[in-house]
Scaffold this motif. Structure first.
Motif, short mmCIF file in Angstrom:
data_model
loop_
_atom_site.label_atom_id
_atom_site.label_comp_id
_atom_site.label_asym_id
_atom_site.label_seq_id
_atom_site.Cartn_x
_atom_site.Cartn_y
_atom_site.Cartn_z
N GLU A 12 0.84 -1.19 0.00
CA GLU A 12 0.00 0.00 0.00
C GLU A 12 0.88 1.25 0.00
OE1 GLU A 12 -4.19 -1.03 1.96
OE2 GLU A 12 -2.56 -0.87 3.41
N LYS A 13 0.49 2.21 -0.81
CA LYS A 13 1.26 3.45 -0.93
C LYS A 13 0.32 4.64 -0.83
CE LYS A 13 4.59 1.25 -4.08
NZ LYS A 13 5.22 1.30 -5.43
N HIS A 14 0.91 5.81 -0.60
CA HIS A 14 0.12 7.03 -0.62
C HIS A 14 -0.56 7.16 -1.98
CE1 HIS A 14 1.29 8.89 3.19
NE2 HIS A 14 2.46 8.31 3.01
N ILE A 15 -1.76 7.67 -1.98
CA ILE A 15 -2.56 7.72 -3.20
C ILE A 15 -1.92 8.66 -4.23
CG2 ILE A 15 -4.05 9.58 -2.33
CD1 ILE A 15 -6.39 8.08 -3.71
N ARG A 20 -6.43 10.05 -6.89
CA ARG A 20 -7.20 10.94 -6.00
C ARG A 20 -8.21 11.74 -6.80
NH1 ARG A 20 -6.99 16.21 -5.05
NH2 ARG A 20 -7.77 16.99 -3.02
N PRO A 48 -6.59 -4.56 2.62
CA PRO A 48 -5.22 -4.35 2.17
C PRO A 48 -4.80 -5.50 1.23
CG PRO A 48 -5.26 -5.12 4.46
CD PRO A 48 -6.68 -4.84 4.06
N TRP A 53 -5.11 5.04 0.67
CA TRP A 53 -4.38 5.44 1.88
C TRP A 53 -5.34 6.09 2.87
CZ3 TRP A 53 0.38 3.81 2.81
CH2 TRP A 53 1.08 4.35 3.89
N ASP A 55 -5.35 8.55 4.96
CA ASP A 55 -5.52 10.01 4.96
C ASP A 55 -6.50 10.45 3.88
OD1 ASP A 55 -3.79 10.22 7.05
OD2 ASP A 55 -2.08 10.90 5.86
N HIS A 117 -1.03 2.05 9.17
CA HIS A 117 0.21 2.65 8.65
C HIS A 117 0.71 3.80 9.52
CE1 HIS A 117 -0.03 0.08 5.23
NE2 HIS A 117 -1.08 0.67 4.71
N THR A 119 -0.86 5.89 11.22
CA THR A 119 -1.79 7.02 11.37
C THR A 119 -2.74 6.73 12.53
OG1 THR A 119 -3.58 6.19 9.96
CG2 THR A 119 -1.71 7.27 8.86
#
Length: 249
Positions: A12-15, A20, A48, A53, A55, A117, A119
């Motif tokens: 998994e990675k930041h979008i 987005r 997952p 992500w 956030d 992650h 957060t």
């Protein structure tokens, strides 16, 4: 959308900005419109490593004016040559294959109790998947891990269960593991409920507390009366006194 061009995502990675923008443009407006029908919460059951992500999900929740409940858990083991599966290693997330049951259970519980992650955004449901009528050995491991996390945290389990008969193998495992069946939703079960003989089996599970989600992609796509057997099944379940065991989405 061409499933055959997809690859198994392992991390998994930041979008990405493009994803987005796509989600905000295409997914948020219909989700926001649910508020007009007194629907103010949405359980996002993507497990997952395919979830957006966390956030971004906070941003999406605010944009849609909708409570969004994220899921932890594990998808099913895919069949050979299905979707993105080009070789045996593609059939399941490597973490599912390699981690022992205890580590998988700890992973789910940590995402529920501590956050995803690193957060403070926590999962509020467990998604588990079974591909066929009988759970594969790998799926049995992930289902047992999810069951342990459910017992430790109290959140509900929702499942992927397209195959007729899968409801029994999944619920048998949860029952043996000590999960209260009223904390379980067996998903994608429209065809299970539309078949009179299988519906009787599902009703027996409902009597023991299990919930069913009769939602299947593709049913009704051609219009006409193809929804009628499901509507009739829903009436039959209410007539049997177990309408409170149906979930919709």
């Amino acid at each position: 959308f061409d499933w055959n061009r997809q690859i198994l995502i392992e991390e998994e990675k930041h979008i990405a900005p493009e994803r987005r923008d796509l989600l905000l443009r295409e997914a948020i407006p219909p989700l926001r419109s649910c508020n007009d029908y007194e629907c103010h919460a949405y359980v996002e059951v993507t497990p997952p490593p395919w979830r957006a992500w966390p956030d971004f999900m906070v941003e999406a929740s605010a944009a849609a004016r909708m409570h969004i409940i994220l899921s932890t858990g594990f998808y099913c083991e895919m069949n050979d040559n299905e979707y993105w599966v080009k070789k045996p290693a593609d059939k399941a997330w490597s973490f599912m294959r390699e981690a022992p049951l205890e580590q998988l259970a700890e992973f789910c519980a940590r995402e529920i109790v501590e956050g995803i992650h690193g957060t403070p955004i926590r999962a509020g449901a467990i998604k588990l998947g079974g591909r066929n009528a009988e759970l594969s050995p790998l799926e049995q491991k992930t289902f047992r891990a999810g069951a342990r996390a459910q017992i430790d945290t109290g959140v509900h389990i929702t499942t992927h269960c397209l195959a007729i008969g899968g409801e029994t193998s999944q619920l048998d495992l949860f029952d043996r593991a000590g999960v209260h069946l009223n904390r379980v939703v067996i998903g994608h079960t429209a065809r299970h409920l539309m078949d009179p003989a299988r519906r009787r089996i599902c009703l027996d599970w409902m009597k023991r507390g299990a919930n069913f989600l009769p939602t299947n992609l593709g049913i009704g796509a051609d219009g006409g009366e193809c929804w009628r057997p499901l509507v009739d099944a829903i009436h039959a379940i209410f007539d049997a006194g177990h309408g409170d065991k149906l979930c919709f989405g």
